[in-house]
Enzyme design. Structure first.
Site, PDB file in Angstrom:
ATOM      1  N   CYS A 475       3.344  -3.829  -0.205  1.00 17.81           N
ATOM      2  CA  CYS A 475       4.598  -4.483   0.149  1.00 17.81           C
ATOM      3  C   CYS A 475       5.229  -3.837   1.383  1.00 17.81           C
ATOM      4  O   CYS A 475       5.298  -4.441   2.456  1.00 17.81           O
ATOM      5  CB  CYS A 475       5.496  -4.392  -1.074  1.00 17.81           C
ATOM      6  SG  CYS A 475       7.159  -4.930  -0.861  1.00 17.81           S
ATOM      7  N   GLU A 477       4.747  -0.088   1.885  1.00 17.04           N
ATOM      8  CA  GLU A 477       4.377   1.321   1.858  1.00 17.04           C
ATOM      9  C   GLU A 477       3.456   1.657   3.020  1.00 17.04           C
ATOM     10  O   GLU A 477       2.308   1.236   3.056  1.00 17.04           O
ATOM     11  CB  GLU A 477       3.666   1.680   0.545  1.00 17.04           C
ATOM     12  CG  GLU A 477       4.447   1.334  -0.693  1.00 17.04           C
ATOM     13  CD  GLU A 477       4.079  -0.010  -1.281  1.00 17.04           C
ATOM     14  OE1 GLU A 477       4.044  -1.004  -0.527  1.00 17.04           O
ATOM     15  OE2 GLU A 477       3.815  -0.082  -2.473  1.00 17.04           O
TER      16      GLU A 477
END
Lengths: 828, 300
Positions: A475, A477
């Site tokens: 997402c 990271e």
């Protein structure tokens, strides 16, 4: 120049670049969600025969066997070979990771404490699945996947086989008996302090070294590894473990090649009976490509895409992934684009369109809780642009083709991102802005330099290496592609729940479970300290519990194929779980909901201690009554500055808590002996985390969602528009964490035209100069506006933008709102 | 020095170049029937009642010191004649549902400049700045001048949106500190202008000519109101005035009825209920009209 409108709808509406792409998209949209047990069936069959084999070799043997047995399905019109399942939309049930959720579903038991809060969605393919199940006697699994009655019986047996052998059960046996604070974890689940057990889909946030995979080809890697084995001179006993990993690597690569060859053979078979000469030619070409890559280096751009796709897919099949990502694909593929005289931007775009449909077709099936948290999204993050190892801009023609493909197709996958740097080309950025304006929500923008600074501080790797490999896995990271252990973490910690505990003397108000000692705070400092101590316990227990679980991971489901393509596993002779990767502090601790904590502490400070409007006891009482009968007090609570308004009263509280969190997280080493990295992100956690929380002192009502993202304000509490949100958010030192997301909502008229795009880019630039880390734009559509009518409290800051006109959404009557919705829908 | 404003809108992108801060100021000499910000006309703060927020708790009725609010069938009924917006503003304080609010607040020049300056980095990267709108900013000339001067000291791009009705001296004073004038032209026929706006057009045109003679940067803005401003003779006259003053840029603002509800909420009367809305085609035709006459025409 008569182009503009009063209130506009979607400015950019893309269409697939040819009939084939249109066909793929329509086929995807019309297909039900299927569960495919083929892979797990073969893996299980092998597992029964490999009892007693060394762990890595056993894992490789089982996986390779399953790969060699998988059916190579080439669907109508396909040019790109390779699918995760036999179906258009299909999911593999990884019961070798966790059989428990499936067994519980079959036995009609509750999967976990949070599954009742999980939302699965209703429309699209899910609707198709449910309709089909009713019609054709399929069994419905995990509320949305179809399985034939015959397979269902087999699947039950497979689940039972894995019940005591799977990663989850093996992990449970370790931590439930050996971890001193096991009760804290189990209670944490019961009260919603933690997200549900993550074992059903723990892998991901991982990016393989596709550059090497393409350039070398599997055959060279096999040969080099065989040479390593032949020339190996162990210096101590532990060294001999290397042989196991190398042998496992060779086994798994042969299995991969077997699957690729099945595709080549299938294409040849289909070609034989194909009567359409054009299609026949396509199939023969596909066979030829599959006979060459990924075994050897690609000879042209199309082969490069096929080679990438196979390696990507094979890594995907090996583990139960969420957030497994392609990384900087524009950079990896560019050499093949540049050297291919026959490729054009249009042809490249078409190839990506097909690949993106294939990425979207991959489904995942896990526990209901984790399906709900991911909302069916696999977070396959493809990041474009940025700078290269020498600090030069690396956006190129492939970046543009990828953006164009997403503009044309508007699919939920891949999760498209842009590494921001001042040096990026304007045309590329304007194309990215165009993509945002389709309303698909992509690309998100990430500040490359912020993450570079993080890795320089924490990893000590050379600047060139970080620049070259930094990407986003999952997402939001950031990670280093091809050289990092995936972020295999325990799940999310719910900061909001800690407020419930602070307000109720350490006891969860819903279950009555005591999680912390009882305290009666007398000063604001007492309240703050109470929260910090609870946070410390919650984080440390979570990390230590997971360190134990990961021992079971190493012994049941270590990733061998993926390790082959993560540096320096092969050179070191170690898989990722043994520390083979170059970057091992990549195992982060994730949390969400800090904005609500900061807002609540600000209200407590202001109302109970600074202005003494009410006592802490009174505030607790009001909150426990869900503010009923305390509306005037709630109004005062809402009037206290909330996060996102560039007000230092609250912002300093947020920054203080943020630092406390970061310091504490990195104080614990992970299972690879490196400090845990702090990270905050949200995915869908604000919804279920909010459902299990009582009302908060910040004015939030019981059960309402928590603040979205990491630095996004709580809906309706930012009063001064997006620039104030950005000013607040940019006070955070984003180099301390991996991830830190900010979502902004815009009505399409605010982004309209070339000037709208330029303003959006200027907004990003300003935030990233500060420096921020991530920003994503949601272009408001009529569906969102309908939601705004139902939940106006979440849209307090939504301005209806008309030149010279002053009005907020929530100050418009229903009739006027209807007018705005109508106009948004009809692009007037 | 104090001024009275309605709101400050950050990230405004339609009233001048780049990312801007839009300051809505209170008070206007004109009373255009199509005005979409009627709460900006009076120079004084006004009470606003949002009926659809009202839960009829009647706390306001109970506490009103002048008995100017009373209970009605489904909420409160306010007598606008009797309410003099008392010092206590107790009805606002007592309302838990934000149904009663105050439109307009006093602000010092320093506070306003501070609020504008917060977004300097956004202006710098987008070529934006501040736009004073309203209302008529020149209704508060001394306050405006002070704020403009301070903005220029901070090197902020400044624009004002004006109806053109202002004292010559006030106008002259702000020219050195104003980078862009968004100058409204509505109806060229003097009689009709008087009827629809309540003021004569003469001084407005004189001010426009004066500004043009001073080489100010001017964009003409025309509110398109069906049957009132969009008639062929009127548009022809606007084009002629622009040519006569050597102006090139024109921006059309199509009528919308989004401001309608605000009339009732402030106890004002709306007279244009019967008007229809434009569609894209009609707007394009009107825009082409000016383009064909050698002008650079945009639609807001």
């Amino acid at each position: 120049m008569a182009t503009s409108e009063l209130i506009s709808g979607r400015e950019i509406v893309g269409t697939p670049s040819d009939t084939r792409s249109a066909f793929f998209k329509a086929r995807y949209l019309g297909s039900p969600l299927m569960m495919d047990i083929e892979y797990i069936k073969h893996l299980t069959a092998s597992h029964k025969l490999t009892e007693g084999m060394e762990v890595l070799e056993r894992r490789a043997t089982d996986h390779a066997y399953a790969l060699s047995k998988m059916t190579a399905v080439i669907h109508e019109n396909d040019l790109l070979a390779g699918n995760k399942t036999r179906f258009i939309r299909g999911a593999i049930p990884y019961v070798n990771y966790a059989a428990d959720p499936f067994l519980k579903e079959m036995r009609k038991e509750e999967q976990d404490a949070q599954s009742k809060y999980a939302e699965q969605g209703e429309g699209g393919g899910i609707k198709n699945s449910r309709a089909e199940a009713a019609l054709n006697g399929f069994r419905l699994v995990s509320e949305k996947f179809l399985l034939s009655a015959e397979d269902y019986g087999q699947f039950e047996e497979i689940c039972e086989y894995w019940e005591d052998k799977c990663f989850m059960e093996q992990g449970n046996r370790l931590w439930k008996t050996q971890f001193g604070n096991a009760a804290f974890i189990e209670n944490g689940w019961k009260i919603g302090l933690y997200s549900a057990p993550h074992e059903p889909c723990p892998e991901g946030r991982l990016i393989l070294d596709f550059e090497t995979a393409l350039a070398k080809g599997y055959l060279t890697i096999i040969r080099e590894t065989e040479e390593k084995i032949h020339s190996f001179q162990p210096e101590n006993i532990a060294d001999s473990e290397k042989i196991h990993f190398w042998k496992a690597s060779i086994t798994v690569l042969h299995g991969a090649i077997a699957l690729v060859e099945s595709y080549a053979a299938q294409a040849e078979t289909l070609a034989k009976t194909e009567i359409n000469p054009l299609r026949k030619e396509e199939l023969l070409q596909m066979a030829e490509v599959c006979r060459h890559v990924p075994m050897e280096s690609p000879r042209n751009f199309r082969e490069a895409i096929q080679s990438f796709w196979f390696t990507y897919l094979l890594g995907h099949i090996e583990g139960s992934h969420l957030g497994y990502s392609p990384g900087r694909l524009d950079k990896v593929l560019y050499p093949y684009y540049k050297n291919d005289p026959d490729i054009t931007p249009e042809k490249a775009t078409t190839l990506f369109e097909e690949m993106f449909v294939k990425m979207t077709q991959i489904e995942y099936i896990a526990s209901l809780s984790w399906q709900g948290l991911g909302h069916g999204n696999l977070y396959q993050n493809l990041i474009l642009g940025g700078i290269d190892e020498n600090g030069e801009r690396s956006d190129n023609e492939v970046s543009l083709a990828i953006l164009q493909a997403q503009i044309n197709m508007q699919l939920t996958q891949p999760t498209l991102s842009v590494w921001w740097d001042e040096k990026l080309d304007t045309d590329f950025l304007m194309k990215a802005a165009e993509c945002v304006k389709t309303g698909v929500g992509y690309p998100a923008f990430f500040n490359q330099n912020t993450y570079i600074q993080h890795e320089l501080k924490t990893s000590g790797l050379p600047l060139e290496v970080i620049r070259k490999n930094c990407a986003i896995g999952g997402c939001t990271e950031p990670t280093l592609q091809g050289m990092s252990h995936g972020i295999v973490q325990a799940g999310f910690v719910n900061h909001g729940k800690m407020i419930d505990l602070v307000m109720n003397q350490g006891v969860d108000p819903f279950t009555g479970i005591r999680m912390a000692e009882s305290r009666q705070p007398a000063t604001f400092e007492d309240v703050r300290k109470y929260y910090i101590d609870i946070m410390h316990d919650a984080i440390r227990n979570w990390q230590q519990y997971w360190n134990i679980v990961m021992v079971a991971h190493r012994n049941t489901v270590p990733l061998v194929f993926c390790s082959v393509f993560v540096n320096d596993c092969l050179a070191k002779g170690k898989c990722m779980d043994d520390g083979g990767a170059l970057l091992n502090q990549s195992i982060t601790t994730l949390s969400s909901g800090l904005v609500n904590v900061a807002n609540s502490l600000a209200v407590i400070k202001k109302l109970c201690y600074d202005d003494t409007v009410c006592s802490f006891e009174e505030l607790r009482f009001a909150v426990n009554e869900n503010w009923k009968g305390f509306e005037p007090l709630r109004k005062k609570a809402l009037a206290v500055p909330h996060w996102g308004n560039d007000d230092n009263y609250i912002d300093n509280i947020f920054l203080d808590l943020f630092d406390e969190y970061c310091d504490w997280v990195s104080g614990q080493d992970n299972y690879l002996g490196k400090p845990y990295d702090p990270s905050m992100l949200a995915i869908s956690t604000p919804v279920p985390f909010g459902k299990v929380c009582n009302a908060f002192p910040d004015g939030r009502m019981k059960g309402e969602s928590l603040a979205d993202g990491v630095t996004s304000p709580f809906p309706g509490t930012d009063m001064f528009g997006p620039t104030a949100v950005i000013r607040s958010s940019s006070k955070v030192d984003h180099t301390r964490i991996r991830g830190g997301l900010l979502n902004l909502k815009f009505h399409p008229s605010a982004l309209k035209g070339e000037s709208g795009s330029k303003n959006m880019l200027a907004l990003i630039q300003t935030y990233f100069e500060k420096p921020g880390f991530h920003v994503q734009f949601n272009v408001v559509d009529s569906r969102m506006l309908l939601d705004a009518q139902l939940h106006p409290e979440n849209y307090r800051d939504l301005v209806v933008r008309v030149a010279g006109f002053s009005a907020y959404w929530v100050e418009m009557s229903k009739a006027l709102q209807d007018q705005v919705i109508w106009r948004t829908e009809h692009s007037l | 020095m104090n001024g009275t404003i309605l709101t400050i809108q950050h990230y405004a992108v339609h009233d001048g170049p780049g990312i801007r801060t839009l300051v809505f100021m209170k008070g206007c000499p004109l009373r255009c029937s199509w005005c979409c910000n009627p709460e900006s006309q009076s120079a004084q703060p006004q009470l606003r009642y949002l009926k659809f927020h009202c839960k009829a708790c009647l706390e306001c009725v109970e506490h009103c010191p002048t008995a100017s609010v009373s209970a009605s069938d489904d909420g409160m009924q306010r007598s606008f004649d009797e309410c003099n917006i008392c010092e206590s503003k107790v009805c606002i304080e007592k309302c838990n549902n934000n149904a009663i609010t105050l439109s307009g607040k006093e602000i010092t020049a320093d506070e306003l400049v501070k609020a504008i300056a917060l977004d300097i980095p956004f202006y710098r990267n987008s070529g934006g700045g501040v736009t004073f709108s309203g209302g008529e900013p020149l209704m508060q000339p001394a306050f405006l001048l002070e704020v403009l001067k301070e903005c220029k000291t901070l090197e902020i791009h400044t624009a004002i949106e004006t109806c053109g009705w202002a004292g010559r001296k006030s106008l002259q004073d702000i020219i050195p500190f104003t980078d862009l004038f968004l100058f409204d032209l509505k109806i060229m026929d003097p009689e009709l202008h008087q009827i629809h706006t309540g003021m004569p057009i003469g001084p407005i045109l004189e001010n426009l000519a004066f500004l043009a003679s001073q080489n100010a940067d001017i964009i003409i803005r025309v509110p398109l109101v069906p049957g009132i401003t969009d008639t062929l003779p009127n548009m022809e006259s606007i084009a002629e005035i622009m040519h006569a003053n050597g102006l090139e840029q024109i921006c059309l603002e199509p009528y919308h009825s989004l401001g309608q509800a605000k009339y009732e909420e402030h106890g004002l009367k709306y007279s244009l209920e019967h008007l229809g809305l434009y569609n894209m085609q009609q707007i394009n035709v009107l825009c082409d009209f000016f383009t064909l006459r050698g002008l650079i025409c945009e639609v807001a």
